[in-house]
Design an enzyme around this catalytic site. Structure first.
Site, PDB file in Angstrom:
ATOM      1  N   PHE A   1    -121.486 119.672  51.243  1.00 56.94           N
ATOM      2  CA  PHE A   1    -122.677 120.228  50.592  1.00 56.94           C
ATOM      3  C   PHE A   1    -123.635 119.147  50.141  1.00 56.94           C
ATOM      4  O   PHE A   1    -123.319 117.958  50.176  1.00 56.94           O
ATOM      5  CB  PHE A   1    -122.293 121.158  49.436  1.00 56.94           C
TER       6      PHE A   1
ATOM      7  N   SER B   1    -121.369 112.997  55.682  1.00 53.46           N
ATOM      8  CA  SER B   1    -120.207 113.694  55.111  1.00 53.46           C
ATOM      9  C   SER B   1    -119.563 114.570  56.177  1.00 53.46           C
ATOM     10  O   SER B   1    -118.333 114.604  56.326  1.00 53.46           O
ATOM     11  CB  SER B   1    -120.621 114.582  53.929  1.00 53.46           C
TER      12      SER B   1
ATOM     13  N   ILE C   1    -117.643 111.203  50.465  1.00 57.31           N
ATOM     14  CA  ILE C   1    -117.855 112.474  51.167  1.00 57.31           C
ATOM     15  C   ILE C   1    -118.179 113.547  50.131  1.00 57.31           C
ATOM     16  O   ILE C   1    -117.414 113.745  49.180  1.00 57.31           O
ATOM     17  CB  ILE C   1    -116.580 112.892  51.945  1.00 57.31           C
ATOM     18  N   LYS C   2    -119.312 114.217  50.309  1.00 55.30           N
ATOM     19  CA  LYS C   2    -119.661 115.288  49.372  1.00 55.30           C
ATOM     20  C   LYS C   2    -119.074 116.588  49.924  1.00 55.30           C
ATOM     21  O   LYS C   2    -119.751 117.397  50.549  1.00 55.30           O
ATOM     22  CB  LYS C   2    -121.187 115.361  49.232  1.00 55.30           C
ATOM     23  N   SER C   3    -117.764 116.740  49.711  1.00 54.65           N
ATOM     24  CA  SER C   3    -117.046 117.852  50.336  1.00 54.65           C
ATOM     25  C   SER C   3    -116.989 119.053  49.411  1.00 54.65           C
ATOM     26  O   SER C   3    -117.321 118.956  48.224  1.00 54.65           O
ATOM     27  CB  SER C   3    -115.622 117.421  50.678  1.00 54.65           C
TER      28      SER C   3
END
Ligand code: PXG
Length: 286
Positions: free
Chosen positions: A33, A56, A150-152
């Site tokens: 996101f 990401s 990582i913008k997970s």
């Protein structure tokens, strides 16, 4: 007029904006996101947000089914169709619906969701008076497990840290990395000022490389402040002259207390206030 939500190229009324309960984004937190702001109708640092989203996605083997240019266009048109000028955009890309079981090969059709709305993270007066924070026992992701860059869709440890903060009467919590060094807060990067110089944890401290963080580093350097990205520990925060947090949602917010120790004289410091003002100017000028 109801808010229009973008899903996979179509716009839906908020009440009808739905995705499958078989989507692996929901079943396993399998997705990425972004949180993006627009000021006066213009997206702040669009290219940086789109690049980070695709990075990401790449890191989790997720192919986003549109080009970066198409993504930027979709973000802009979702803001426009909702007649927003100052907006907060929440962009989500899920792995898509599939059968039960972790294997991403069981999924098809990654979902691109764009919500353009508004956000208010902290009460407005805290931008004048400053936030109190506490160190959370829950640490930031170990880079060898899930890299914090990582913008997970897996934010559970940050959420647990946030709960620790609110249980302690603080709206934000400080997260350490697996070595006990300062990483960041649950959704914001952290900065301190000591002897007129700016310090912030380096990327290898296990943080999200915040876009607001980058903007604030540039602003600070442009006005002649020395900025150092380094390994920091809690002692650095306790003994700082000033402290503040940065994030798309939070923007720049002063911190006046950490673990029941006042920072500086316990009120927002002059460099923090200046950077906050300059950030607002630059964000609004584009
Ligand atoms: N660290 C973490 C862990 C974040 O999630 C930041 C720092 C600040 O990065 P930017 O690029 O925004 O300056 C973030 C930002 C949401 C939401 O729900 C997203 C974030 C924070 C709070 C809410 O959209 N991410």
């Amino acid at each position: 007029m109801s808010l229009k939500i973008y899903i996979g190229g179509k716009l839906y009324d908020k009440a009808d904006a739905k995705i499958s309960v078989y989507d692996h984004g929901l079943l396993y937190g399998d997705g990425v996101f972004e949180g993006i702001r627009a000021y006066a109708g213009k997206v702040f640092r669009m290219a940086d947000h789109v690049d980070r989203l695709y990075d990401s996605a790449k890191a989790i083997h997720l192919v986003i089914p549109m080009s970066k240019a198409e993504m930027a266009e979709a973000i802009n048109s979702t803001i426009k169709v909702n007649n927003l000028s100052d907006a907060y955009v929440r962009l989500v890309v899920t792995r898509g619906a599939g059968s039960l079981g972790l294997d991403p090969r069981r999924t098809s059709d990654p979902q691109v969701i764009i919500i353009a709305d508004s956000i208010s993270l902290y009460p407005a007066e805290l931008y004048e008076t400053g936030l109190k924070i506490v160190t959370a026992g829950t640490m930031r992701n170990h880079p060898g497990a899930l890299n914090p860059r990582i913008k997970s869709l897996n934010y559970l440890n940050n959420i647990l840290a946030k709960i620790e903060g609110t249980n302690a009467g603080c709206l934000e919590a400080l997260m350490l990395n697996h070595k006990g060094e300062i990483a960041e807060c649950t959704g914001d990067n952290i900065f301190i000022i000591k002897h007129g110089e700016v310090h912030t944890p380096s990327i290898d401290s296990g943080i999200l490389e915040g876009i607001t963080r980058d903007a604030v580093i540039e602003i600070a350097r442009s006005i002649g402040l020395q900025v150092t990205e380094r390994i920091m520990d809690r002692h650095d925060v306790y003994t700082a002259d000033e402290c503040f947090l940065t994030g798309t949602a939070a923007e720049v917010i002063p911190v006046v207390e950490c673990d029941a120790r006042p920072i500086g004289d316990g009120t927002p410091g002059p460099i923090t206030k200046d950077l906050l003002k300059r950030f607002h100017q630059i964000a609004r000028e584009g």
